[in-house]
Enzyme design. Structure first.
Site, short mmCIF file in Angstrom:
data_model
loop_
_atom_site.label_atom_id
_atom_site.label_comp_id
_atom_site.label_asym_id
_atom_site.label_seq_id
_atom_site.Cartn_x
_atom_site.Cartn_y
_atom_site.Cartn_z
CB ALA A 37 -0.93 0.00 1.21
CE1 TYR A 38 5.02 5.65 3.20
CE2 TYR A 38 6.80 4.53 2.02
CZ TYR A 38 6.32 5.63 2.71
OH TYR A 38 7.13 6.72 2.90
CB SER A 39 5.35 0.28 -2.56
OG SER A 39 6.26 -0.16 -1.57
CB SER A 93 0.18 5.40 -1.39
OG SER A 93 1.30 5.37 -0.52
#
Length: 247
Positions: free
Chosen positions: A153-155, A157
């Site tokens: 998710a972080y990557s 986003s």
């Protein structure tokens, strides 16, 4: 420090209660500018305003479109205009492989990191266009270029933030507004508290310099991007990665 570099300039900085956002805001003020700090944590904002010399603060969730619109109008009234936007608000989300990744964590990461960046740009760009001047600095990550395992998710986003930056850079290139993003490798900041030590150790191991970054290093780069000196580069990603990414 560059004395007077931001003299007469005004800024809104998100995620400014701590970490990179606070460091950038403090440097803008120290170099002659005025800043309004946004963060979800009202208590952190109070201390951040004292330490940085900020003009005002607003406690809000950057994924709330209505709250962002209201805060942008308030900031414009308080500052007289808005010259600079630094989108530093962000969260890491869960640490897990995709088949086990919690859906609510995925959605919250996207809401804060990507939607929040979009909403803040959308709300503040009209004020910049009115003044025919603007500098937008979006905080992305090397994870948006390379991807980190167990951080989908972080990557994703942060890859979205890079793409948004490139799009906005082209849209506003002829209108006095310059939009760039910074793509740091892992640096010491409160966001690391959201991660297991094993994930931090993995990210450190990927940095050729063999250490985590320092918040001051990324703040220095971000402040260049926010300044008048950055006048012929837009839609770009500026690395502070200790050699991890070279593209």
């Amino acid at each position: 420090m560059f004395e007077g570099r931001f003299a007469g300039r005004t800024a809104v900085v998100t995620g400014a209660g701590s970490g990179l956002g606070l460091a950038v805001a403090a440097r803008i003020v120290a170099e002659g500018g005025k800043a309004v700090l946004w963060d979800l944590n009202a208590d952190a904002l109070e201390e951040a305003a004292r330490s940085s010399g900020a003009t005002a603060t607003a406690a809000l969730d950057v994924s709330d479109a209505d709250a962002v619109e209201r805060a942008a109008k308030d900031a414009s009234e308080t500052l007289g205009r808005i010259d600079i936007l630094v989108n530093s608000a962000g969260i890491t989300g869960a640490t897990a492989p995709v088949h086990e990744f919690p859906v609510d964590s995925w959605r919250r990461v996207m809401a804060i990191n990507l939607d929040g960046t979009f909403l803040c740009c959308r709300a503040i760009l009209p004020f910049m266009l009115q003044g025919e001047y603007g500098r937008i600095v979006n905080v992305a990550s090397v994870a948006g270029k390379e991807g980190n395992p167990n951080a989908s998710a972080y990557s994703a986003s942060k890859a979205g933030v890079i793409g948004l930056t490139k799009s906005l850079g082209k849209e506003y290139a002829g209108k006095g507004v310059i939009v760039n993003c910074i793509t740091p490798a892992t640096f010491d900041s409160p966001i690391l508290d959201q991660l297991p030590q094993s994930q931090v150790d993995y990210m450190r191991s990927k940095i050729p310099m063999g250490r985590l970054g320092r918040v001051e290093e990324s703040a220095a780069m971000a402040c260049f991007m926010a300044s008048e000196e950055c006048s012929f580069t837009t839609g770009a990603a500026f690395d502070t990665s200790g050699g991890r990414t070279t593209f």
